[in-house]
Design a protein around this motif. Structure first.
Motif, short mmCIF file in Angstrom:
data_model
loop_
_atom_site.label_atom_id
_atom_site.label_comp_id
_atom_site.label_asym_id
_atom_site.label_seq_id
_atom_site.Cartn_x
_atom_site.Cartn_y
_atom_site.Cartn_z
N GLY A 1 52.68 26.46 27.63
CA GLY A 1 51.73 25.77 26.80
C GLY A 1 51.90 26.21 25.45
N GLN A 2 52.63 27.20 25.05
CA GLN A 2 52.78 27.81 23.74
C GLN A 2 54.03 27.09 23.30
OE1 GLN A 2 52.48 31.96 23.40
NE2 GLN A 2 53.72 32.06 21.72
N TYR A 3 54.13 26.51 22.05
CA TYR A 3 55.29 25.50 21.82
C TYR A 3 56.32 26.50 20.96
CZ TYR A 3 58.19 22.48 19.06
OH TYR A 3 59.29 21.85 18.25
N LEU A 4 55.81 27.27 19.96
CA LEU A 4 56.82 28.18 19.52
C LEU A 4 57.08 29.54 20.25
CD1 LEU A 4 55.50 28.25 15.80
CD2 LEU A 4 57.57 27.10 16.56
N PRO A 5 58.27 29.80 20.32
CA PRO A 5 58.63 31.05 21.03
C PRO A 5 57.90 32.38 20.54
CG PRO A 5 60.76 30.54 19.83
CD PRO A 5 59.49 29.38 19.41
N VAL B 1 55.84 34.06 16.77
CA VAL B 1 54.07 34.10 16.24
C VAL B 1 53.52 35.52 16.94
CG1 VAL B 1 54.05 31.57 16.48
CG2 VAL B 1 53.94 32.70 18.63
N VAL B 2 53.88 36.10 17.62
CA VAL B 2 53.47 37.22 17.91
C VAL B 2 53.44 37.99 16.76
CG1 VAL B 2 53.34 39.35 19.47
CG2 VAL B 2 53.58 37.03 20.47
#
Lengths: 84, 344, 451
Positions: free
Chosen positions: C266-270, C274-275
């Protein structure tokens, strides 16, 4: 012996790109896919195609049989061949 | 000089790539060569004449940094690109994280920092604005359909349901909210933002921050025609000092380093400007800015090259843009080439 | 005889708008032939498949890196290894040898830490369920007991009084740090004053020795800022203790929860994009700690219970392809010998998967299923993957956290776990289960025997 028919007006380019004029769909084939498709166009039987590929590639008979089976199933579902 | 630009998807939900290229070309001083970075073989920019010299497919942001880097390194061997201008929200994190590695390949960019990107992330905007005395609509974050039942505790319907990256729907009841939630979350992931719906006119500002807190330029626009997807199809430059000052305040307090679009709504109840969204890149209507006297994309290019730029102090009010659809024609062989080779 | 050409299965792909993202002749999926210099095929030959592989080198480098990052921002830092994340003895021992304390959340984990020779004072005892017996032992062994609720606080008062003992305690505080969901089920609430009340109660007791404050704001946190808010709130309590009761705390424990590089479903970007980095988490926490004043002696130690971010990328799961399938929709499916019962994290992560050998350049949208005869046994429902053959090996990345603690014996048994040591040797650190092991706890009533 199974024979397959490729719809007539289909051309496959050197890069393995197929344009189906009747539907406007396009497809991409990898190297071996392209080779097999051309052999099907030339009205070769599966047996003839297999033996040609076995000569050329490093592969065993059973794996090849299975992969060609799967490939032709895909072609059929995409209306790129019909069986007679 | 070679400049690579993404976002050539000049569709009915357009990326800013094509207008950024037109803006660069608008400058009399510009004599660079443009390379297109594309995600899909049908991006209209590929098919426009004399827009780019060459186009390369690059991997979707969701496929990971390593893949993007390898692809860019390959392209760099062919092209020796000087500057990349990414123009799409979802790719920014990736380019920001690759900034240092790309610099080693000789590629410059002019991007916000990771922290700055996070401040403008739609879920953080609320806190940022309240900390800086900027009006902002109330919002809550939801991570599951069940959470939507809490909406009536927080605000009255209708409310706006928004994705973290893209998409927004105005919904009038729980059922509609659920539908919007599922639509957005399946495409753009969680969390989803539920926001107070404000009545009023929409105003947008395109701006450029130099990274020190200075606003190089800012042009305000009011949409004249809005498509059913909520995109401006025509707009006119306007001037309201209040609007420009709020925009400058945002850039100053974040020390924003890049192009930016600020979306406001002027509440018909209170008459105040509410900041709805900060987009961390130029909008698709950015070509209006040079036409009104502020070539912000060209200024960004200068900043990326490490050159000094003058602050713009005015622009023409009453400049109008009207978007148009224009069909392009080509032969199947073009599609074949880009599909099988990944470049054209 | 001339050499034959390298074989790649014949493939046809229908081009669809939005799905034509290929770059001529380069494949997006890179093979992973070795782990820490040991060939994947050699590992499987010796230890079988599926196989968990843990890298000692990676654990040490993660731990040293994290310590360096925090120490360069705050002078006194202590990590405590979160047992529940991975409590295999060998894994814990590596962390302890890097100087980490143990952070345990049950009597069982407490015993594990003690058996590894960790002294009570280097154990943080967290969690809502600590039995009277466990508490008594912990008190006697000078463990750091983090009180979760009032009932536990009163239980401690009762035990210490009755046995004339002193207990070293901290309280766990929950708070609003602006992230969703709020974790308010553990500890005492900050905003409503409950935490301060509890602290006051501890301060006036003669048997409880208040040594720290603890919070743990969530799991897989994507916001570094939330840690700044959390730190500010704990620092606020610490200052209150100093000003009102002249108490200098030994430590402030910010818990764990830093996100790893696994991408959530459900998270689009790897995740890697983004972390926040460990530096950003450290900046957030240290900028909150600046508020504390006093000499170096008086400054509390910063305690961190980081689990996932230190172990996730040190774990791999090797699995073998059982079969290739074509689903009714035409989508490709690959069945592998590792199921969700041993790879629990596939319920929430999009695990990265690599083939262990070179594959062709063609990729296809593929579903990867485990071997269980259960519909839920899906490792990835959609991954752009090259063509693999039966018996090919795959390597699943970032499986070090939570899998070898939450795995279960279900339909199949749990496999071997090996550790690749720093010197490149491979050690078995947990044996695969067999039927005797599974059945040794079962009892068949005599009336059901010899039917």
């Amino acid at each position: 012996m199974k024979t397959f028919i490729v719809p007539e007006n289909i051309a496959i380019s050197d890069s393995g790109f197929i344009f189906l004029p009747s539907t406007g769909e396009t497809f991409t084939l990898n190297e071996l896919g392209k080779q097999i498709f051309k052999l099907l166009q030339a009205k070769k039987t599966i047996e003839e195609i297999s033996s040609e590929i076995l000569k050329e590639y490093d592969i065993d008979t059973l794996t090849l049989e299975r992969d060609i089976e799967d490939f032709i199933l895909r072609l059929k579902s995409l209306n790129l061949v019909t069986q007679v | 000089m070679k400049i690579a630009i993404t976002g050539l998807n000049a569709t009915d939900n357009p990326g800013p790539g094509v207008p950024v290229i037109r803006s660069l070309r608008h400058s009399k001083e510009f004599d660079g060569e443009i390379i297109g970075f594309i995600y899909d073989v049908l991006e209209p920019g590929i098919y426009m004449e004399n827009l780019t010299r060459k186009n390369y497919l690059i991997p979707y942001p969701s496929s990971g940094l390593e893949n993007l880097y390898e692809r860019l390194a390959y392209i760099q061997q062919q092209e020796k690109i000087d500057v990349i201008i990414p123009t799409l929200d979802s790719e920014l994190f990736g380019f920001v994280k690759l900034e240092d590695k790309l610099k080693e390949l000789g590629i410059k960019m002019f991007l916000p920092s990771f922290e700055q990107l996070n401040i403008r992330a739609k879920d953080k905007l609320f806190d940022f604005c309240t900390d800086n005395n900027i009006y902002v609509p109330k919002n809550i974050l939801v991570s599951s359909v069940l959470d939507l039942h809490k909406i009536p505790e927080e605000f009255d319907y209708p409310v706006v349901v928004k994705g973290i990256f893209y998409d927004a729907y105005i919904v009038n009841n729980l059922e509609e909210a659920k539908t919007a939630f599922l639509k957005i979350s399946s495409k753009w992931g969680l969390p989803i933002i539920v926001q107070e719906f404000l009545k009023g006119d929409e105003f947008n500002v395109v701006a450029l921050g130099d990274g020190t807190g200075m606003t190089v330029g800012a042009v305000a626009m009011r949409k004249l025609y809005i498509t059913d997807k909520g995109k401006g199809w025509a707009g006119i430059t306007i001037f309201d000092n209040n609007l420009i000052e709020i925009s400058k305040k945002v850039i100053e307090s974040i020390k924003w380093r890049s192009g930016m679009e600020l979306e406001f709504i002027k509440s018909s109840e209170t008459g105040q400007y509410y900041l709805l969204e900060i987009n961390p890149r130029f909008p698709a209507w950015v070509y209006l800015a040079p036409n009104a006297g502020q070539n912000l994309p060209y200024a960004l290019l200068q900043l990326a090259l490490g050159k000094k730029v003058e602050q713009f102090d005015k622009y023409n009010v009453g400049t109008i843009f009207v978007r148009s659809s224009w069909d392009l024609f080509t032969d199947i062989s073009v599609l074949e080439k880009i599909t099988t080779k990944g470049e054209i | 005889m001339s050499a034959k050409k390298i074989y790649e299965r014949p493939i046809v792909t229908k081009n669809q708008a939005g799905f034509m993202n290929k770059f001529g002749s380069s494949s997006l999926v890179k093979p992973k032939v070795e782990i820490d210099g040991v060939l994947v095929k050699d590992l499987v030959q010796k230890w079988g498949s599926p196989l968990f592989v843990i890298s000692e080198k990676q654990i040490r480098s993660n731990q040293r890196n994290a310590l360096r990052i925090f120490k360069s921002r705050y002078p006194k830092v202590q990590f405590a290894w979160s047992y529940k994340t991975n409590y295999l003895k060998a894994v814990c021992a590596v962390f302890h040898s890097e100087g980490s304390w143990a952070e345990v959340v049950s009597e069982f984990e407490y015993q594990k830490a003690r058996r590894l020779g960790i002294s009570g004072e280097n154990i943080i005892f967290n969690g809502p369920d600590k039995s009277e017996n466990a508490l008594l032992t912990a008190i006697k062994e000078n463990a750091k007991i983090h009180i979760d609720h009032y009932d536990e606080l009163y239980k401690l008062l009762e035990i210490t009084e009755a046995n004339n003992l002193k207990a070293n305690v901290a309280i766990r505080v929950n708070m609003d740090v602006g992230v969703y969901p709020k974790w308010d089920r553990f500890g005492f609430n900050y905003e409503n004053g409950e935490a301060w009340q509890a602290l006051k109660r501890i301060v006036i007791s003669k048997n409880l020795n208040l040594i720290g404050l603890h919070t743990h704001i969530g799991t897989y946190m994507m916001s570094a800022d939330a840690y700044k808010i959390a730190t500010n709130k704990l620092v606020d309590l610490a200052k209150g203790l100093k000003n009102n009761f002249n108490i200098n705390l030994e430590y402030i424990d910010l818990g764990g929860g830093f996100a790893s590089h696994n991408t959530l479903l459900g998270q689009y970007l790897p995740a890697e994009e983004v972390v926040p980095s460990m530096d950003q988490f450290a900046d957030a926490i240290s900028s909150g700690l600046i508020e504390l004043s006093g000499s170096l002696d008086e400054l509390p130690t910063l305690v961190l219970e980081t689990g996932r971010a230190l172990i996730d990328d040190a774990g791999y799961l090797i699995s073998k392809v059982i079969a290739n399938k074509r689903l009714s929709t035409g989508k490709r499916a690959v069945i592998i010998d590792a199921g969700v019962n041993i790879l629990f994290t596939s319920f929430w992560y999009k695990h990265k998967i690599h083939p262990a050998n070179e594959t062709g350049v063609h990729t296809e949208d593929t579903a990867i299923y485990g071997p269980l005869c259960m519909n839920i046994d899906c490792i990835r429902d959609s991954i752009i993957f090259p063509n693999v053959k039966k018996d090919d090996l795959l390597v699943i990345d970032y499986v070090g956290a939570y899998n070898v603690t939450q795995w279960m014996q279900f339909i199949t048994m749990r496999p071997n776990v090996v550790m690749i040591m720093q010197d490149g040797t491979v050690e078995l650190i947990r044996k695969s289960e067999d039927i005797d092991y599974i059945e040794q706890l079962e009892i068949l009533p005599s009336s059901l025997k010899n039917r």
